[in-house]
Motif scaffolding. Structure first.
Motif, short mmCIF file in Angstrom:
data_model
loop_
_atom_site.label_atom_id
_atom_site.label_comp_id
_atom_site.label_asym_id
_atom_site.label_seq_id
_atom_site.Cartn_x
_atom_site.Cartn_y
_atom_site.Cartn_z
N ASN A 26 0.81 -1.21 0.00
CA ASN A 26 0.00 0.00 0.00
C ASN A 26 0.85 1.27 0.00
OD1 ASN A 26 1.00 -0.17 2.57
ND2 ASN A 26 -0.95 0.18 3.58
N LYS A 27 2.14 1.11 0.05
CA LYS A 27 3.05 2.25 0.08
C LYS A 27 3.53 2.53 -1.34
CE LYS A 27 4.57 1.29 4.78
NZ LYS A 27 3.29 0.77 5.11
N ILE A 28 3.30 3.78 -1.77
CA ILE A 28 3.65 4.19 -3.13
C ILE A 28 4.74 5.24 -3.05
CG2 ILE A 28 2.77 5.16 -5.29
CD1 ILE A 28 -0.09 4.51 -4.01
N ILE A 29 5.79 5.05 -3.82
CA ILE A 29 6.84 6.07 -3.94
C ILE A 29 6.69 6.73 -5.30
CG2 ILE A 29 9.32 6.53 -4.01
CD1 ILE A 29 9.72 3.91 -2.42
N LEU A 30 6.59 8.06 -5.29
CA LEU A 30 6.55 8.82 -6.54
C LEU A 30 7.82 9.63 -6.66
CD1 LEU A 30 5.21 9.88 -9.12
CD2 LEU A 30 4.13 11.66 -7.72
N TYR A 31 8.62 9.32 -7.68
CA TYR A 31 9.84 10.07 -7.98
C TYR A 31 9.52 11.17 -8.98
CZ TYR A 31 12.60 6.32 -5.85
OH TYR A 31 13.14 5.41 -4.98
N ILE A 32 9.92 12.40 -8.64
CA ILE A 32 9.74 13.55 -9.53
C ILE A 32 11.14 14.03 -9.93
CG2 ILE A 32 8.74 15.85 -9.80
CD1 ILE A 32 6.81 15.12 -7.49
N GLU A 56 11.43 -4.69 -3.59
CA GLU A 56 11.43 -4.61 -2.12
C GLU A 56 10.01 -4.51 -1.56
OE1 GLU A 56 13.90 -1.29 -1.08
OE2 GLU A 56 15.69 -2.21 -1.93
N GLY A 57 9.00 -4.42 -2.43
CA GLY A 57 7.62 -4.41 -1.97
C GLY A 57 6.90 -3.08 -2.05
N PHE A 58 7.51 -2.07 -2.65
CA PHE A 58 6.84 -0.78 -2.80
C PHE A 58 6.20 -0.68 -4.17
CE2 PHE A 58 10.08 0.09 0.36
CZ PHE A 58 9.43 0.93 1.26
N ILE A 59 5.05 -0.03 -4.25
CA ILE A 59 4.51 0.40 -5.53
C ILE A 59 5.33 1.64 -5.88
CG2 ILE A 59 2.48 1.29 -6.74
CD1 ILE A 59 0.83 -0.15 -4.46
N ASP A 66 -0.75 20.76 -10.53
CA ASP A 66 -1.94 20.07 -11.02
C ASP A 66 -1.58 18.75 -11.71
OD1 ASP A 66 -3.82 21.87 -10.06
OD2 ASP A 66 -3.83 23.08 -11.88
N GLU A 67 -0.43 18.72 -12.39
CA GLU A 67 0.00 17.48 -13.03
C GLU A 67 0.35 16.41 -12.00
OE1 GLU A 67 1.47 19.37 -17.27
OE2 GLU A 67 3.01 18.83 -15.81
N ILE A 68 0.93 16.80 -10.88
CA ILE A 68 1.21 15.84 -9.81
C ILE A 68 -0.11 15.27 -9.28
CG2 ILE A 68 2.17 15.51 -7.49
CD1 ILE A 68 4.24 17.73 -8.24
N THR A 69 -1.09 16.13 -9.09
CA THR A 69 -2.42 15.66 -8.66
C THR A 69 -2.99 14.67 -9.67
OG1 THR A 69 -2.89 17.71 -7.46
CG2 THR A 69 -4.78 16.38 -8.10
N ALA A 70 -2.85 14.99 -10.96
CA ALA A 70 -3.38 14.11 -12.02
C ALA A 70 -2.69 12.75 -12.01
CB ALA A 70 -3.25 14.78 -13.38
N VAL A 71 -1.36 12.73 -11.77
CA VAL A 71 -0.64 11.46 -11.67
C VAL A 71 -1.16 10.64 -10.50
CG1 VAL A 71 1.59 10.43 -11.08
CG2 VAL A 71 1.49 12.21 -12.80
N LEU A 72 -1.31 11.28 -9.34
CA LEU A 72 -1.77 10.55 -8.16
C LEU A 72 -3.19 10.03 -8.35
CD1 LEU A 72 -0.32 12.74 -5.28
CD2 LEU A 72 0.62 10.66 -6.30
N GLN A 73 -4.05 10.80 -8.99
CA GLN A 73 -5.41 10.33 -9.27
C GLN A 73 -5.39 9.14 -10.22
OE1 GLN A 73 -8.24 11.44 -7.74
NE2 GLN A 73 -9.18 9.68 -8.76
N SER A 74 -4.56 9.21 -11.25
CA SER A 74 -4.45 8.12 -12.21
C SER A 74 -3.91 6.85 -11.55
CB SER A 74 -3.55 8.54 -13.37
OG SER A 74 -3.41 7.50 -14.29
N ILE A 75 -2.87 7.01 -10.71
CA ILE A 75 -2.31 5.85 -9.98
C ILE A 75 -3.38 5.23 -9.10
CG2 ILE A 75 -0.71 5.17 -8.14
CD1 ILE A 75 1.30 7.20 -9.36
N LYS A 76 -4.10 6.05 -8.36
CA LYS A 76 -5.15 5.56 -7.47
C LYS A 76 -6.19 4.76 -8.25
CE LYS A 76 -8.64 7.25 -4.23
NZ LYS A 76 -9.14 8.45 -3.54
N GLU A 77 -6.66 5.31 -9.36
CA GLU A 77 -7.68 4.62 -10.17
C GLU A 77 -7.15 3.29 -10.71
OE1 GLU A 77 -8.84 7.53 -13.09
OE2 GLU A 77 -9.79 8.80 -11.55
N LYS A 97 -6.21 2.19 2.14
CA LYS A 97 -4.92 1.85 2.73
C LYS A 97 -3.73 2.44 1.97
CE LYS A 97 -6.50 -2.38 4.88
NZ LYS A 97 -6.37 -3.83 4.98
N LEU A 98 -4.00 3.06 0.82
CA LEU A 98 -2.92 3.62 0.01
C LEU A 98 -2.32 4.85 0.68
CD1 LEU A 98 -4.49 3.40 -3.56
CD2 LEU A 98 -2.86 1.83 -2.51
#
Length: 175
Positions: free
Chosen positions: A67-73, A96-99, A121-132, A143-144
């Motif tokens: 449930n742990k997501i790492i986003l690299y920018i 190692e078990g991370f998304i 706004d693009e970061i928000t769009a990425v997070l929304q897309s990942i969630k979906e 749990k995300l």
């Protein structure tokens, strides 16, 4: 213990070729002192509105704990660079078990209307897309949690996002 992972490469995070401008009047992120950012118009998709996603994959018992997501920018002074520099790290973290995800964003010199508000706004769009996408894959959205990171400008963008946005599509756990 070696984990396999499922990777989705070059996913567009624009919906119908649009990135929603959340910094317009009436938005929860709107700030009266900033004025009406970009005249309140949504953004047209750019060729850089893509991300890669690496998901640890295994039996249902193991899958439920991912449930742990790492986003690299990426860095690059907001005018250069791309996500490709984080692909190996994403693969390692997925084992190692991370998304894990890496994203590109619209660089400041690409378009007349590119600015920090568009990138946020693009970061928000990425997070929304990942969630979906993760919900479709059977993950529990409650749990995300997201870990934001990056190098140079990417670290700066992570901090700006974490402290500026009032409600992230995925709760921010760590910057």
């Amino acid at each position: 213990d070696s984990h396999e992972f499922l990777s989705f490469i070059n996913i567009s995070y624009a919906k119908n070729d649009i990135i929603v401008n959340s910094f317009k009047n009436g938005s929860e992120n709107y700030n009266e002192t900033l004025g009406n950012i970009n005249d309140g118009f949504d953004y047209i998709k750019s060729d850089r509105n893509i991300y890669d996603l690496f998901i640890p994959y295994g039996d249902e018992k193991r899958k439920k704990k991912y449930n742990k997501i790492i986003l690299y920018i990426h860095g690059g002074c907001w005018v250069g660079g791309d996500k490709e520099g984080y692909q190996e790290q994403c693969q390692t973290k997925a084992k190692e078990g991370f998304i894990c995800s890496e994203m590109d964003y619209t660089l400041l010199h690409y378009y007349d209307h590119s600015n920090i508000f568009r990138i946020i706004d693009e970061i928000t769009a990425v997070l929304q897309s990942i969630k979906e996408l993760l919900i479709k894959e059977g993950f529990d959205e409650n749990k995300l949690e997201i870990y934001l990171t990056g190098g140079s400008a990417g670290a700066h963008l992570s901090m700006l996002y974490g402290y500026w946005i009032k409600k992230s599509p995925i709760p921010i756990k760590f910057i």
